[in-house]
Every structure is written in C-alpha cells, then in structure tokens.
Enzyme design. Sequence first.
Site, PDB file in Angstrom:
ATOM      1  N   ASN A 108       1.028  -1.140   0.012  1.00  0.00           N
ATOM      2  CA  ASN A 108       0.121   0.105   0.032  1.00  0.00           C
ATOM      3  C   ASN A 108       0.948   1.150   0.094  1.00  0.00           C
ATOM      4  O   ASN A 108       2.033   1.102   0.473  1.00  0.00           O
ATOM      5  CB  ASN A 108      -0.858  -0.063   1.248  1.00  0.00           C
ATOM      6  N   PHE A 112      -2.009   7.844   4.356  1.00  0.00           N
ATOM      7  CA  PHE A 112      -2.845   8.595   5.163  1.00  0.00           C
ATOM      8  C   PHE A 112      -4.131   9.283   4.947  1.00  0.00           C
ATOM      9  O   PHE A 112      -4.563  10.580   5.345  1.00  0.00           O
ATOM     10  CB  PHE A 112      -2.170   9.655   6.309  1.00  0.00           C
ATOM     11  N   SER A 170       5.260   4.840   9.045  1.00  0.00           N
ATOM     12  CA  SER A 170       4.609   4.670   7.648  1.00  0.00           C
ATOM     13  C   SER A 170       5.621   5.315   6.612  1.00  0.00           C
ATOM     14  O   SER A 170       6.028   6.262   6.701  1.00  0.00           O
ATOM     15  CB  SER A 170       3.257   5.317   7.498  1.00  0.00           C
ATOM     16  N   ASN A 172       4.965   6.036   3.504  1.00  0.00           N
ATOM     17  CA  ASN A 172       4.364   6.766   2.662  1.00  0.00           C
ATOM     18  C   ASN A 172       3.941   8.125   2.728  1.00  0.00           C
ATOM     19  O   ASN A 172       3.032   8.917   1.998  1.00  0.00           O
ATOM     20  CB  ASN A 172       2.844   6.026   2.370  1.00  0.00           C
ATOM     21  N   THR A 173       4.401   8.825   3.989  1.00  0.00           N
ATOM     22  CA  THR A 173       4.409  10.003   4.048  1.00  0.00           C
ATOM     23  C   THR A 173       5.767  10.696   4.300  1.00  0.00           C
ATOM     24  O   THR A 173       6.574  10.361   5.100  1.00  0.00           O
ATOM     25  CB  THR A 173       3.636  10.429   5.552  1.00  0.00           C
ATOM     26  N   LYS A 209       5.008   3.306  17.173  1.00  0.00           N
ATOM     27  CA  LYS A 209       4.857   2.108  16.210  1.00  0.00           C
ATOM     28  C   LYS A 209       6.005   2.428  15.306  1.00  0.00           C
ATOM     29  O   LYS A 209       6.275   3.379  14.822  1.00  0.00           O
ATOM     30  CB  LYS A 209       3.613   2.336  15.112  1.00  0.00           C
ATOM     31  N   ASN A 238       5.675  -1.825  11.557  1.00  0.00           N
ATOM     32  CA  ASN A 238       5.032  -1.352  10.477  1.00  0.00           C
ATOM     33  C   ASN A 238       5.283  -2.016   9.308  1.00  0.00           C
ATOM     34  O   ASN A 238       5.969  -3.079   9.350  1.00  0.00           O
ATOM     35  CB  ASN A 238       5.202   0.245  10.159  1.00  0.00           C
TER      36      ASN A 238
END
Length: 348
Positions: A108, A112, A170, A172-173, A209, A238
């Site tokens: 993915n 967010f 994450s 993805n940020t 996390k 994660n």
Amino acid sequence: MSLTDLGAALLRRLDPEQAHRLAIRGLALAPLPRPPADDPILRTDLAGLDLPNPVGLAAGLDKNGEALRGLSRLGFGFVECGSVTPRPQPGNPQPRLFRLGEDRAVINRMGFNNAGLDAFAARLDRRPAGVVVGANLGANKDTEDKAADYVAGLERLAGRASYFTVNISSPNTPGLRALQGREQLDDLLGRIDAARPASGPARVPVFLKIAPDLIADEIGMIVEASLAHRIDGLIVSNTTLERPETLRSPQAHETGGLSGAPIRPFAEKALRAAAEAANGCLPLIAVGGIDSGAEAYARIRLGASAVQLYSALIYEGPGLVARIKRDLAARLRADGFSTLSQAIGAGR
C-alpha cells in the site's frame, strides 16, 4: 465457511480499494452477533489495559472509526483505528493498494487518506461500550512541524480513546520515518509526554509504532528514548520497504509498504531486538505476518504481550480471529502455562 468469511472471499474478487470500502460499509451496517466469551487463559494486561484476549486489529483497516461496532463483534481483544491526521486529506493518487495473492501479501501507498480529527472524534463518541479502542495518530503530509500534529491528535481525542499509537513509521508520508532519529524522537516524545496528564485515569497508554527496517542499535535507541519519555509500549512493526527475492506476484514492483506473510522475518527480527533492548521494561505488541495461532504464540514467546492482524484477514477471512484464539489457548495449556502472561518472553 461462515458468512463473514464468504463475504471476504467475494471481496477478494474486486479491486482492492473498492473491496476495502465495501468491507468497512458492511461491517458498519451488518447486524453481527456478539462473539462468545473468551477462554480465561487468554486474558492479559497490556500497559494497564485489561484485554479479554491478546489478538488485536492493526490500524489501517478502519481509518475513520466507521465500523467499530462491527469490528468489535469479530472477537478482537482490542481494535485500533486510524491513522488519523489533524486535517482531512485525500492521500496519494490511485491505484495505491495492491494484493500480492501469490505471496499472501499487500503493498500500500495510501498516504494517510482520512477524514480528519473532527469526524474521527465524533465517531469515537459513539463507539461501543466495553471495547478497547485505540487511535493511531499520523501527521498531515504538508505539515512542517509534524510533532505538533501528533500533539493535536492526542489533545483532540483525549477521553475518547482507550490508548494512542504514535505512528512515525509509515513509508508513505515524506519525512515521517526521520522522526525515528534520536534528536527528532526526543523532541516528539517530550512534547507528547508534556501534553498528557501527569497521572490519573485520564492518562491512557501511548504506544510508538516503529519500522521493521531498523537495525538493532536503532531499535535500542528508540527503546531508550521511549523509556526516558514515559512511552507505554512499542508496536513492532509497520510495513517494510524491503522486497524479498521470494516474491512471485507481478505486483511486487509497486512502491509502498509491504505487509503480509513475506514481512514475517523482518518483523520477527525487529521484535527480537526490541525485546532484548527493553528487557521486560516496555510492553511490546507484535505485528507483521501473523496468520495463525502458532505464529501468534511464537511472537508472544519472543516477548510480545499482544499481537495485531490486518493483511492475513484479507486472505483468511474474519474467522481467523477465532481460530488464532482457540489455537493459542491450546498451545498455552499444552506447554503448562495457566496464564498468557507466563508465556511472554518464555522463548527468548
């Protein structure tokens, strides 16, 4: 096959993001029965949270807290929703969610996507009674001071969540994982601690996390910083940016975070490092590649107080929760344990 597992099988035939939206809608509306009472051997304490069982839902499935009633009926010991950012944001361009069926995995790069704190808070106000619900906090993509976004989430949702997770891992940020460095981490965790009540019932647990791609020394530093700033536990871990050579799916080249079965060795390695560094002083929640009672039990014996699932549910269906709990209880008794807490770290 149960109706919920049949529904999961049908959803796997659809586009992944469309299936995700339909799953949330179905869980929000379906009149699911209450699950049977858990085996008493599974009851456990997680940083002061009294859990009927140690099997939780990881963040990412219910980003906006829309399906808490349905999720609470699937038998989880606790449910984590989010990630939520202070302001609503659409996330990254589609397509951004990919099933790797041959590998029982998911990639993915959602970014967010969520409806923001106000909508999230309103839904938490209507959450089912008696369910342990965690709020996974994120930062907006365009925020300069990302630590301020986590503090905003903590303050806006105070009194509404059973616990908080500070998600700094994450992939993805942009810039988010940099918060795992010591200087930025000290700043973030210091501000989080200052924003919490000093003591009393309003001081609910805050977990951190982390990524599975960290080396042991980095994890040791994070454990040290977490203890210094009174963080209550670590979620390990994660999604990963790694792409194991064993991946067979044609989707394996997609960018984003990999989760599911192939992440297992990375998550286990990170858990071992965290358990060694924490040495029993910091509760650990294991995530990544957990798809059976045997795997849940292995992580508990490595030092986890609880486990979380997400990607495995896509391939195994919601009935996986009950199967893991049955198998876990049987394994605990077979090894002579009378409580789950006795097994935590027994295999280290």
